[in-house]
Design an enzyme around this catalytic site. Structure first.
Site, mmCIF file in Angstrom:
data_model
loop_
_atom_site.group_PDB
_atom_site.id
_atom_site.type_symbol
_atom_site.label_atom_id
_atom_site.label_comp_id
_atom_site.label_asym_id
_atom_site.label_seq_id
_atom_site.Cartn_x
_atom_site.Cartn_y
_atom_site.Cartn_z
ATOM 1 C CE LYS A 279 9.246 -11.482 -14.023
ATOM 2 N NZ LYS A 279 9.816 -10.648 -15.150
ATOM 3 N N PRO B 178 -3.244 -11.720 10.398
ATOM 4 C CG PRO B 178 -1.191 -12.211 11.586
ATOM 5 C CD PRO B 178 -1.901 -12.442 10.186
ATOM 6 C CG ASP C 133 -6.891 -5.557 6.575
ATOM 7 O OD1 ASP C 133 -6.584 -5.626 7.731
ATOM 8 O OD2 ASP C 133 -7.648 -4.479 6.283
ATOM 9 C CE LYS D 252 -8.983 -3.132 14.292
ATOM 10 N NZ LYS D 252 -7.857 -3.236 13.391
ATOM 11 C CE LYS E 203 -11.135 0.419 10.552
ATOM 12 N NZ LYS E 203 -10.568 1.129 9.382
ATOM 13 C CG ASN F 194 -0.298 0.071 2.490
ATOM 14 O OD1 ASN F 194 0.536 0.858 2.709
ATOM 15 N ND2 ASN F 194 -0.426 -1.350 3.150
ATOM 16 C CB ILE G 241 -0.966 -6.502 14.435
ATOM 17 C CG1 ILE G 241 -0.127 -7.125 13.224
ATOM 18 C CG2 ILE G 241 0.209 -6.481 15.478
ATOM 19 C CD1 ILE G 241 0.649 -6.678 12.335
HETATM 20 O O1 PMT Z 1 2.812 5.993 6.254
HETATM 21 P P1 PMT Z 1 2.415 7.415 5.955
HETATM 22 O O2 PMT Z 1 2.469 7.672 4.174
HETATM 23 O O3 PMT Z 1 2.771 8.569 6.676
HETATM 24 O O4 PMT Z 1 0.926 7.254 6.140
HETATM 25 C C1 PMT Z 1 0.190 7.560 7.380
HETATM 26 C C2 PMT Z 1 -0.984 6.600 7.403
HETATM 27 C C3 PMT Z 1 -2.202 7.026 6.535
HETATM 28 C C4 PMT Z 1 -0.543 5.125 7.083
HETATM 29 C C5 PMT Z 1 -1.545 6.545 9.044
HETATM 30 O O5 PMT Z 1 -1.794 7.996 9.317
HETATM 31 C C6 PMT Z 1 -2.547 5.563 9.205
HETATM 32 O O6 PMT Z 1 -3.849 5.945 9.178
HETATM 33 N N1 PMT Z 1 -2.371 4.265 9.611
HETATM 34 C C7 PMT Z 1 -3.149 3.251 9.926
HETATM 35 C C8 PMT Z 1 -3.568 2.686 8.621
HETATM 36 C C9 PMT Z 1 -4.526 1.381 8.568
HETATM 37 O O7 PMT Z 1 -4.077 0.263 8.320
HETATM 38 O O8 PMT Z 1 -5.740 1.733 9.216
HETATM 39 P P2 PMT Z 1 -6.795 0.703 9.031
HETATM 40 O O9 PMT Z 1 -8.152 1.455 9.463
HETATM 41 O O10 PMT Z 1 -6.939 -0.252 8.086
HETATM 42 O O11 PMT Z 1 -6.369 -0.073 10.528
HETATM 43 C C10 PMT Z 1 -7.005 0.137 11.673
HETATM 44 C C11 PMT Z 1 -5.887 -0.005 12.793
HETATM 45 O O12 PMT Z 1 -5.549 -1.585 12.917
HETATM 46 C C12 PMT Z 1 -4.456 0.548 12.459
HETATM 47 O O13 PMT Z 1 -3.786 1.125 13.702
HETATM 48 C C13 PMT Z 1 -3.510 -0.591 11.829
HETATM 49 O O14 PMT Z 1 -2.189 -0.489 12.155
HETATM 50 C C14 PMT Z 1 -4.131 -1.791 12.772
HETATM 51 N N2 PMT Z 1 -4.138 -2.889 11.964
HETATM 52 C C15 PMT Z 1 -4.871 -3.303 10.761
HETATM 53 C C16 PMT Z 1 -4.815 -4.414 10.076
HETATM 54 C C17 PMT Z 1 -4.047 -5.415 10.721
HETATM 55 N N3 PMT Z 1 -3.994 -6.688 9.980
HETATM 56 N N4 PMT Z 1 -3.254 -5.343 11.727
HETATM 57 C C18 PMT Z 1 -3.368 -4.125 12.353
HETATM 58 O O15 PMT Z 1 -2.702 -3.782 13.418
#
Ligand code: PMT
Length: 401
Positions: free
Chosen positions: A286, A302, A276, A338, A334, A207, A304
């Site tokens: 390849k 997972p 995810d 969480k 969320k 991403n 996390i």
């Molecule tokens: O890195 P930059 O370019 O500076 O961009 C910053 C950012 C946009 C990445 C940052 O500000 C941000 O929004 N980070 C969270 C991104 C994200 O994955 O959001 P989510 O809504 O999908 O996940 C929610 C939370 O669960 C997040 O804290 C994420 O770290 C956590 N998560 C999500 C999926 C997963 N499998 N494990 C997780 O721990």
């Protein structure tokens, strides 16, 4: 014992202003030790500072005011903060390059204390791209600048470059000292950046996360005295100064690294954009181009943050949310699902927010239902605002125990 400020004085016409600063800091109860560059000693006599502070002034790397003590190490270790006021363009450049060619720069390399710089120079020198680039380099390392003001210089030129006034400098010192204590010795675990989920040895699902937000949070936590471990997905960013960095590629690797360090942390902050899903099978070679459609089967990674938050005990757990629609509604869901104490949400479709850019606009949602909308600002300023809240929550929780 009173806290010690190491006051660095460099060769600017404004060197005399350092007397005021020294006196005012001593008035507030700090011990002030002065280190001068050789140019500064040509503008103001060391004896002036010795009389004011009651301590010997050091200017030469071989000066040893206390016999048998290595002065630059002693001063570097005993000082709670280093203030350079006034700072010339030359000294700023030497610090940015990491030179240790006099007593002051040597101490700055050897110290773990926060460094504050109050520049004073001709406006053309202050706005020169070289000086500004050095300022940015130092800021990235956590050095704080007390911006110069606008006015007429000793040479008659008008512009930005006058040293800030004494109350501003003193207030900045006091604020920095209280900030650097707020998470002293607290273990903070942070995830940052994207994860890369391999399809084959050359392709992956990833991403747009650059890691900038998470690295800024790591720096803001370290600046408050925390012991920071940063678990980072692939980024082009250098390791933040003073932070333990563990580099991983995949969500599974990030998960394992978080599990390994979670037990010993007091605060966990998940800024990473974790994939995810991952391809069920990563091909060993390849995949060749073909003419037929190809279906890639994805399996969930997972969660996390979700997994560790379930067993957080008395740790503080902070999440981020990247949303594109119904921002607050999805964020609230969320936060609850969480089991978080705080969630910072950003609308990643908004210009100047979210992925890759240097700025962000965060809204903070607290477990008790409070909502705080922050303005759009640099990611570093967002990180500072977030860490102010996190430190306050941590301190409140520690007192309650
Ligand atoms: O890195 P930059 O370019 O500076 O961009 C910053 C950012 C946009 C990445 C940052 O500000 C941000 O929004 N980070 C969270 C991104 C994200 O994955 O959001 P989510 O809504 O999908 O996940 C929610 C939370 O669960 C997040 O804290 C994420 O770290 C956590 N998560 C999500 C999926 C997963 N499998 N494990 C997780 O721990």
């Amino acid at each position: 014992m009173s806290r010690q400020i190491l006051l660095g004085v460099t060769g600017s016409i404004a060197a005399y202003r350092a007397c005021d600063v020294a006196r005012e800091l001593m008035h507030r109860g700090y011990t002030v030790r002065v280190v001068m560059t050789h140019s500064a000693t040509r503008l103001i006599a060391p004896a002036t500072f010795e009389a004011l502070t009651g301590h010997p002034v050091v200017a030469d790397v071989f000066d040893e005011p206390e016999r048998g003590q290595i002065a630059h190490i002693r001063l570097a270790q005993d000082s709670d903060l280093v203030l350079i006021a006034p700072a010339t363009a030359h000294t700023i450049a030497r610090l940015a390059l990491g030179l240790a060619d006099d007593m002051l720069t040597t101490i700055c390399l050897a110290t773990r204390a926060p460094i504050l710089i109050a520049p004073a120079m001709n406006p053309a020198m202050w706005t020169h791209p070289a000086t500004q680039s050095h300022v940015r380099t130092l800021q990235e390392r956590g050095v704080q600048f007390i911006d110069p003001t606008y006015g007429i210089m000793a040479c008659g030129d008008e512009g930005w470059g006058k040293i800030a006034d004494t109350p501003t400098i003193v207030e900045a010192v006091i604020a920095r000292l209280s900030q650097s204590e707020s998470l002293k010795g607290v273990r903070v675990l942070i995830t940052a950046g994207p994860t890369y989920e391999p399809i084959d040895p050359v392709r992956f699902i990833g991403n747009r996360s650059s890691g900038k937000m998470g690295y800024a949070v790591a720096e803001a936590a370290r600046q408050r005295g925390a012991e920071v471990t940063l678990i980072s997905g692939p980024t082009a960013l250098p390791d933040p100064f003073g932070v333990q960095v563990i580099r991983v590629q995949t969500a599974q690797q990030m998960y394992e690294a978080v599990l390994e360090h979670f037990e010993s942390c007091a605060i966990f902050i998940a800024t990473a954009a974790v994939a995810d899903y991952r391809p069920e099978v990563a091909l060993p070679r390849k995949r060749k181009r073909g003419s037929r459609a190809w279906t890639l089967r994805l399996v969930p990674n997972p969660d996390i943050l979700g997994a560790v938050a379930q067993r957080k005990g008395n740790r503080l757990v902070v999440g981020f949310a990247a949303e594109t629609d119904k921002v607050l509604e999805h964020a609230r869901e969320k936060l609850q699902r969480k089991n978080l104490d705080l969630l910072a949400v950003n609308d990643v479709l908004e210009p100047g927010s979210g992925f890759e850019v240097d700025t962000n606009r965060l809204t903070l949602l607290y477990a008790d239902g409070r909502v705080e909308a922050l303005p759009q600002m640099s990611k570093r300023a967002c990180a500072d605002a977030l860490m102010e809240q996190v430190a306050a929550m941590y301190q409140a929780a520690s007192k309650a125990v």
